[in-house]
Scaffold this motif. Structure first.
Motif, PDB file in Angstrom:
ATOM      1  N   ASP A  24     -90.901  17.294 -39.016  1.00  0.00           N
ATOM      2  CA  ASP A  24     -90.891  17.387 -37.544  1.00  0.00           C
ATOM      3  C   ASP A  24     -90.265  16.126 -36.954  1.00  0.00           C
ATOM      4  N   LEU A  25     -90.653  14.949 -37.495  1.00  0.00           N
ATOM      5  CA  LEU A  25     -90.127  13.684 -36.958  1.00  0.00           C
ATOM      6  C   LEU A  25     -88.625  13.571 -37.186  1.00  0.00           C
ATOM      7  N   ALA A  26     -88.171  14.116 -38.323  1.00  0.00           N
ATOM      8  CA  ALA A  26     -86.744  14.031 -38.649  1.00  0.00           C
ATOM      9  C   ALA A  26     -85.889  14.798 -37.643  1.00  0.00           C
ATOM     10  N   THR A  27     -86.517  15.725 -36.884  1.00  0.00           N
ATOM     11  CA  THR A  27     -85.760  16.418 -35.830  1.00  0.00           C
ATOM     12  C   THR A  27     -85.729  15.591 -34.543  1.00  0.00           C
ATOM     13  N   MET A  28     -86.569  14.540 -34.492  1.00  0.00           N
ATOM     14  CA  MET A  28     -86.676  13.742 -33.256  1.00  0.00           C
ATOM     15  C   MET A  28     -85.981  12.391 -33.365  1.00  0.00           C
ATOM     16  N   MET A  29     -85.791  11.891 -34.603  1.00  0.00           N
ATOM     17  CA  MET A  29     -85.215  10.549 -34.794  1.00  0.00           C
ATOM     18  C   MET A  29     -84.511  10.498 -36.145  1.00  0.00           C
ATOM     19  N   ASP A  30     -83.764   9.413 -36.364  1.00  0.00           N
ATOM     20  CA  ASP A  30     -82.968   9.291 -37.584  1.00  0.00           C
ATOM     21  C   ASP A  30     -83.856   8.834 -38.739  1.00  0.00           C
ATOM     22  N   THR A  31     -84.597   9.786 -39.325  1.00  0.00           N
ATOM     23  CA  THR A  31     -85.465   9.485 -40.452  1.00  0.00           C
ATOM     24  C   THR A  31     -85.515  10.704 -41.365  1.00  0.00           C
ATOM     25  N   SER A  32     -86.264  10.601 -42.455  1.00  0.00           N
ATOM     26  CA  SER A  32     -86.348  11.730 -43.391  1.00  0.00           C
ATOM     27  C   SER A  32     -87.708  11.723 -44.079  1.00  0.00           C
ATOM     28  N   ASP A  33     -88.102  12.892 -44.539  1.00  0.00           N
ATOM     29  CA  ASP A  33     -89.357  13.005 -45.304  1.00  0.00           C
ATOM     30  C   ASP A  33     -89.286  12.089 -46.527  1.00  0.00           C
ATOM     31  N   GLU A  34     -88.116  12.032 -47.149  1.00  0.00           N
ATOM     32  CA  GLU A  34     -87.954  11.222 -48.362  1.00  0.00           C
ATOM     33  C   GLU A  34     -88.215   9.741 -48.081  1.00  0.00           C
ATOM     34  N   TRP A  35     -87.624   9.200 -47.000  1.00  0.00           N
ATOM     35  CA  TRP A  35     -87.810   7.774 -46.681  1.00  0.00           C
ATOM     36  C   TRP A  35     -89.282   7.497 -46.392  1.00  0.00           C
ATOM     37  N   ILE A  36     -89.874   8.312 -45.524  1.00  0.00           N
ATOM     38  CA  ILE A  36     -91.260   8.041 -45.100  1.00  0.00           C
ATOM     39  C   ILE A  36     -92.198   8.149 -46.304  1.00  0.00           C
ATOM     40  N   THR A  37     -92.017   9.186 -47.134  1.00  0.00           N
ATOM     41  CA  THR A  37     -92.902   9.379 -48.287  1.00  0.00           C
ATOM     42  C   THR A  37     -92.763   8.220 -49.268  1.00  0.00           C
ATOM     43  N   GLN A  38     -91.524   7.857 -49.591  1.00  0.00           N
ATOM     44  CA  GLN A  38     -91.310   6.792 -50.583  1.00  0.00           C
ATOM     45  C   GLN A  38     -91.793   5.436 -50.111  1.00  0.00           C
ATOM     46  N   ARG A  39     -91.550   5.115 -48.832  1.00  0.00           N
ATOM     47  CA  ARG A  39     -91.886   3.771 -48.337  1.00  0.00           C
ATOM     48  C   ARG A  39     -93.344   3.635 -47.925  1.00  0.00           C
ATOM     49  N   THR A  40     -93.995   4.783 -47.595  1.00  0.00           N
ATOM     50  CA  THR A  40     -95.346   4.649 -47.023  1.00  0.00           C
ATOM     51  C   THR A  40     -96.397   5.549 -47.680  1.00  0.00           C
ATOM     52  N   GLY A  41     -95.994   6.673 -48.269  1.00  0.00           N
ATOM     53  CA  GLY A  41     -96.964   7.649 -48.783  1.00  0.00           C
ATOM     54  C   GLY A  41     -97.411   8.654 -47.740  1.00  0.00           C
ATOM     55  N   ILE A  42     -96.897   8.522 -46.509  1.00  0.00           N
ATOM     56  CA  ILE A  42     -97.330   9.428 -45.419  1.00  0.00           C
ATOM     57  C   ILE A  42     -96.508  10.722 -45.461  1.00  0.00           C
ATOM     58  N   LYS A  43     -97.189  11.881 -45.337  1.00  0.00           N
ATOM     59  CA  LYS A  43     -96.502  13.177 -45.282  1.00  0.00           C
ATOM     60  C   LYS A  43     -96.632  13.812 -43.889  1.00  0.00           C
ATOM     61  N   GLN A  44     -97.747  13.535 -43.231  1.00  0.00           N
ATOM     62  CA  GLN A  44     -98.007  14.101 -41.904  1.00  0.00           C
ATOM     63  C   GLN A  44     -99.008  13.213 -41.188  1.00  0.00           C
TER      64      GLN A  44
END
Ligand code: ACO
Length: 326
Positions: A24-44
């Motif tokens: 959902d966030l990737a539709t709002m800003m320049d990010t990706s599930d892959e970056w967020i998951t790898q760098r933080t462990g957060i999925k939702q």
């Protein structure tokens, strides 16, 4: 003094029903599930649509009364740890007191960001010890989504909303809080700021820029956490006359899974002792420790008599560690 410690009677949590995924966030800003998951462990993360810091806190307090079978007028104190209250005045805690009808209770908010629940438990313990039996509700509650710049990918992906807390009472003899270590490093406060209260008075010579949005030097906060949290845990364990080997569960503030893994590694402990739910909730600041504590009690992982280390760290900068015998 008759009552020298406190015990944890019940825990409870309340999280918004709306879920925002990384996609959902990737539709709002320049990010990706892959970056967020790898760098933080957060999925939702859970994000409010209609709930408020006060409504989530009231929900937690009501659940604590129902679970314990106590009535509101048997509560002596209500402490809400939050960095995202609905108003500076009245406090969230005072409004909760009014809503649940805890007419006898003294209620106030406590501001220690992600260390807030550990600070709150420590304050409650100090207030409850004495000659009379007393009870307190300690809640960590946040609606961080209202402090986020939803265009800033460096902070917007990290945080979530929620609340949780514990009902504690004073006890004679052995109690739950075995040791504590609270630290404040105010000279590092600039590395994590949010919710600036701007001033607009007729007496200022020029208007000042102010922002309510989160700003964070992620690398600085990361280093602060991995260097200082192990020291705080060791100090709290020494206060409890225990060692790391006596600990059954580590319930650390859920800021980043890599911070938790690094702390486990530095302390030479298996990651399996460090619980995590960051994938589902993100970083909920003061709500983070009690949400995880409640989940692990509810699913039977943490049982009566277990030794639990609660450790929060973040804005202030602050650290708060409590060694708990549940
Ligand atoms: N999506 C995609 N790329 C991103 C995103 C994103 N959401 N955010 C940053 N990036 C980019 C950056 O622009 C940078 O790009 P560049 O190399 O081209 O300049 C690159 O990713 C790396 O950025 P870093 O900030 O160096 O990434 P890092 O690995 O340090 O991770 C993070 C950042 C997750 C914030 C990490 O530093 C961290 O977890 N810090 C601690 C946060 C914390 O503990 N907070 C707790 C306190 S919270 C409280 O108290 C309320």
């Amino acid at each position: 003094m008759k009552f020298e410690n406190i015990s944890v009677l019940e825990t409870a949590k309340a999280v918004p029903s709306k879920v925002v995924t990384n996609d959902d966030l990737a539709t709002m800003m320049d990010t990706s599930d892959e970056w967020i998951t790898q760098r933080t462990g957060i999925k939702q993360r859970h994000v409010v649509d209609e709930e408020t810091t006060t409504s989530l806190s009231t929900d937690v307090a009501s659940q604590l009364l129902t679970k314990s079978g106590l009535s509101a007028d048997e509560i002596d104190y209500i402490i809400v740890a939050t960095m995202s209250p609905d108003f500076l005045s009245p406090s969230v805690a005072a409004t909760v007191q009014g809503k649940i009808g805890a007419t006898k209770a003294v209620a106030f908010d406590l501001s220690a960001a992600c260390s807030g629940f550990s600070y709150g438990l420590s304050v409650a313990r100090q207030m409850l010890i004495g000659d009379e039996p007393k009870r307190a509700i300690v809640i960590g509650a946040e609606v961080l989504s209202k402090l986020l710049d939803w265009h800033d990918r460096s902070t917007a992906v990290l945080f979530g909303d929620g609340a949780a807390g514990a009902l504690v009472e004073s006890v004679e003899g052995d109690g739950a809080v075995l040791g504590t270590d609270l630290r404040t490093l105010g000279d590092l406060g600039k590395y994590l700021t949010a919710g600036q209260v701007g001033e607009n008075t007729p007496f200022q010579s020029e208007s000042t820029e102010f922002s309510r949005f989160f700003t964070m030097n992620g690398r600085r906060v990361y280093n602060f956490a991995v260097n200082n949290v192990p020291l705080s845990i060791e100090s709290a364990l020494a206060d409890a006359n225990l060692t790391v080997n006596d600990v059954d569960h580590f319930v650390l503030h859920q800021a980043n899974i890599r911070i938790i893994e690094r702390i486990a590694d530095k302390m030479g402990l298996p990651e399996s002792k460090f619980h995590s739910n960051i994938a589902e909730y993100g970083n909920t600041a003061a709500a983070s420790e009690p949400i995880l504590l409640d989940e692990k009690i509810e699913d039977g992982t943490i049982t009566r008599g277990d030794i639990v280390v609660l450790s929060g760290f973040g804005g202030g900068l602050t650290i708060g560690t409590v060694v708990l015998k549940y």
